[in-house]
Design a protein around this motif. Structure first.
Motif, PDB file in Angstrom:
ATOM      1  N   ILE A 236     -21.213 -15.509 -25.897  1.00 30.81           N
ATOM      2  CA  ILE A 236     -21.519 -15.072 -24.541  1.00 30.81           C
ATOM      3  C   ILE A 236     -20.678 -13.834 -24.242  1.00 30.81           C
ATOM      4  CG2 ILE A 236     -21.384 -15.639 -22.080  1.00 30.81           C
ATOM      5  CD1 ILE A 236     -21.793 -18.571 -22.824  1.00 30.81           C
TER       6      ILE A 236
ATOM      7  N   ALA B 255     -26.175 -15.197 -23.968  1.00 28.05           N
ATOM      8  CA  ALA B 255     -26.177 -14.721 -22.581  1.00 28.05           C
ATOM      9  C   ALA B 255     -25.284 -13.504 -22.450  1.00 28.05           C
ATOM     10  CB  ALA B 255     -25.689 -15.818 -21.628  1.00 28.05           C
TER      11      ALA B 255
ATOM     12  N   LEU C  22     -23.414 -11.671 -19.190  1.00 28.04           N
ATOM     13  CA  LEU C  22     -23.119 -11.803 -17.759  1.00 28.04           C
ATOM     14  C   LEU C  22     -22.535 -10.500 -17.233  1.00 28.04           C
ATOM     15  CD1 LEU C  22     -21.600 -15.376 -17.895  1.00 28.04           C
ATOM     16  CD2 LEU C  22     -23.515 -14.715 -16.425  1.00 28.04           C
TER      17      LEU C  22
ATOM     18  N   GLU D 200     -29.052 -18.072 -12.852  1.00 23.22           N
ATOM     19  CA  GLU D 200     -30.161 -18.197 -13.797  1.00 23.22           C
ATOM     20  C   GLU D 200     -29.645 -18.185 -15.229  1.00 23.22           C
ATOM     21  OE1 GLU D 200     -34.160 -15.698 -15.148  1.00 23.22           O
ATOM     22  OE2 GLU D 200     -33.066 -15.143 -13.329  1.00 23.22           O
ATOM     23  N   THR D 201     -28.677 -17.328 -15.498  1.00 25.34           N
ATOM     24  CA  THR D 201     -28.119 -17.243 -16.851  1.00 25.34           C
ATOM     25  C   THR D 201     -27.377 -18.520 -17.225  1.00 25.34           C
ATOM     26  OG1 THR D 201     -27.898 -14.851 -16.623  1.00 25.34           O
ATOM     27  CG2 THR D 201     -26.650 -15.895 -18.383  1.00 25.34           C
TER      28      THR D 201
ATOM     29  N   GLN E 212     -29.786 -21.013 -18.326  1.00 27.18           N
ATOM     30  CA  GLN E 212     -30.226 -20.754 -19.701  1.00 27.18           C
ATOM     31  C   GLN E 212     -29.181 -21.229 -20.696  1.00 27.18           C
ATOM     32  OE1 GLN E 212     -31.988 -16.877 -21.082  1.00 27.18           O
ATOM     33  NE2 GLN E 212     -30.050 -16.752 -22.181  1.00 27.18           N
TER      34      GLN E 212
ATOM     35  N   GLY F 285     -33.428 -13.906 -16.957  1.00 23.24           N
ATOM     36  CA  GLY F 285     -32.234 -14.345 -17.665  1.00 23.24           C
ATOM     37  C   GLY F 285     -31.660 -13.254 -18.539  1.00 23.24           C
ATOM     38  N   LEU F 286     -31.415 -13.585 -19.801  1.00 26.31           N
ATOM     39  CA  LEU F 286     -30.774 -12.658 -20.721  1.00 26.31           C
ATOM     40  C   LEU F 286     -31.597 -11.391 -20.912  1.00 26.31           C
ATOM     41  CD1 LEU F 286     -28.717 -11.861 -22.868  1.00 26.31           C
ATOM     42  CD2 LEU F 286     -29.936 -13.294 -24.492  1.00 26.31           C
TER      43      LEU F 286
ATOM     44  N   MET G   6     -31.358  -9.169 -17.901  1.00 30.93           N
ATOM     45  CA  MET G   6     -30.070  -8.511 -17.736  1.00 30.93           C
ATOM     46  C   MET G   6     -29.854  -7.426 -18.788  1.00 30.93           C
ATOM     47  SD  MET G   6     -27.409 -11.339 -16.432  1.00 30.93           S
ATOM     48  CE  MET G   6     -28.327 -12.761 -16.919  1.00 30.93           C
TER      49      MET G   6
END
Length: 429
Positions: A339, A366, A368, A396-397, A400, A418-419, A422
């Motif tokens: 992540i 992910a 962020l 949302e992330t 996931q 999500g990913l 972003m």
């Protein structure tokens, strides 16, 4: 042949070992083996290599495994003067008509409780029936995939009616201050709320843990009582140490005090993980950014590892080193999840996510973006991101992430939200 056991698994005649990824998936459901002794006798180099891989598997952490280059006669000769182990694995190229006579000398010296797995060359149902009538536990047709061999051993020594073990997920930062605790806490909260699944969050950073603050809790007891009194540890004792954070989430809090030194032996936390796995379907472990014998043991033992990093050079180096170390610690498991956190912090030079990922050869589950206001408000109010703003991209992330680390959905490279969303946003900056 009173000592020798059997339950056949026809694994194909002459097939290659198969894709490693498929084997990882097959082994995910296997439970750790109990404290037993195994002695394998291998005639071929290929079988020796399989046994070497088996020996390094985390599910055999308690097993005393010995591998010898030799045949059935060598096994019979050895055990003529020494006690037999719990399990003997024998590789043989004997023809079906000669196999029982070849095994006879070993049967004479086997202890009644010893089990035997035979790995032969012939896919012959008549041979299988004859062997099982004579007490063999398992017959596999070589070459045997490692996953099949582990499953066969597990079928002998693990109770099929035992309660399923919960999934253990360790979250660790590639560097201090990357937000791994925040991610671990939001991940645990997301799992418990999204799936209505009983989840335990264990804060393993005893001197500086923040889970109690993040959930606005002040428990009198927690993980310190468990790790410093292992003789008392059972499901009842654990239940008294847990603090309820929400309907389905319980916290095993760190003391977050500096009244003592927190030095631990290699296996100090492993009994706690075993109890957690028997107590809840999911246990999320928040690990501090340290590299010690006990953190190595925890990372080697859990089902899933999540590495959190921010996109700078030190994090890239540390993440690469951790991935390489985990490949050696967990040779038969999937790579750790990655992540990327705090991406796009204003005025901070950073490595582009695509450039950060390239040398690691793994896709992040992910990314962020940096959001000081959202995360700061959540931390200061003792609430999770989805409680502060359930419609935010970060919430949302985290949803996931919860799906991926629990195995409920595989990572997809392209998503509408999500990913994927972003990554697109970051690419437009």
């Amino acid at each position: 042949m009173s000592a020798i056991t059997y339950d056949i698994r026809m694994s194909g005649n002459g097939e290659a070992f198969g894709e490693e990824a498929d084997q990882v998936v097959e082994m995910e459901s296997l439970r750790p083996l109990p404290r037993i002794s195994i002695h394998a006798f291998c005639e071929s180099e290929a079988m020796q290599r399989v046994m070497e891989r088996v020996a390094r598997d985390r599910r055999l952490a308690k097993v005393n495994l010995r591998v010898t280059s030799g045949n059935v006669a060598a096994a019979a000769n050895m055990f003529g003067s020494t006690p037999t182990p719990n399990l003997i694995i024998l590789e043989t190229d004997a023809e079906p008509k000669n196999m029982l006579s070849e095994l006879a000398p070993l049967a004479e010296v086997c202890d009644p409780s010893t089990r035997v797995i035979v790995i032969g060359r012939y896919n012959d149902i008549a041979l299988y029936r004859e062997l099982i009538r004579n007490g063999i536990s398992e017959y596999l047709v070589g070459p045997v995939p490692m996953a099949d061999l582990l499953a066969s051993i597990s079928s002998i020594f693990v109770d099929p009616d035992a309660e399923p073990l919960g999934r253990s997920i360790a979250v660790i930062g590639a560097k201090g201050g990357v937000g791994s605790s925040t991610i671990a806490h939001n991940c645990a909260f997301g799992i418990s709320t999204l799936f209505a699944t009983e989840t335990i969050l264990a804060d393993l950073d005893l001197p500086f843990g923040t889970a109690n603050i993040d959930f606005d809790q002040d428990p009198a007891q927690g993980i310190a009582e468990a790790v410093f009194a292992p003789e008392r540890l059972d499901e009842v004792f654990l239940d008294r140490l847990l603090t309820k954070c929400s309907q389905h989430l319980s916290l095993l809090a760190a003391p977050s005090m500096l009244d003592r030194a927190y030095d631990f032996e290699s296996g100090a936390f492993l009994p706690i993980i075993e109890i957690l796995q028997r107590s809840a379907p999911v246990a999320v472990l928040d690990l501090p950014h340290v590299w010690t014998e006990w953190t190595r043991s925890v990372l080697a033992d859990v089902d899933e590892v999540v590495i959190c990093a921010v996109p700078d050079l030190a994090n890239l180096r540390n993440t690469k080193n951790m991935i390489d170390a985990l490949k050696k610690l967990r040779p038969n498991d999937r790579p750790p999840h990655l992540i990327l956190n705090q991406v796009g912090m204003p005025k901070r030079p950073e490595i582009a996510p695509s450039d950060f990922i390239e040398p690691l050869e793994i896709e992040p589950i992910a990314i962020l973006p940096f959001d000081a206001q959202l995360f700061g408000n959540a931390a200061n109010s003792g609430r999770m991101i989805s409680e502060i703003d359930a419609k935010s991209a970060a919430a949302e992330t985290f949803a996931q992430i919860a799906h991926i680390v629990t195995g409920r959905v595989a990572l997809k490279k392209v998503k509408k939200g999500g990913l994927g969303k972003m990554l697109g946003m970051l690419g437009r900056k």
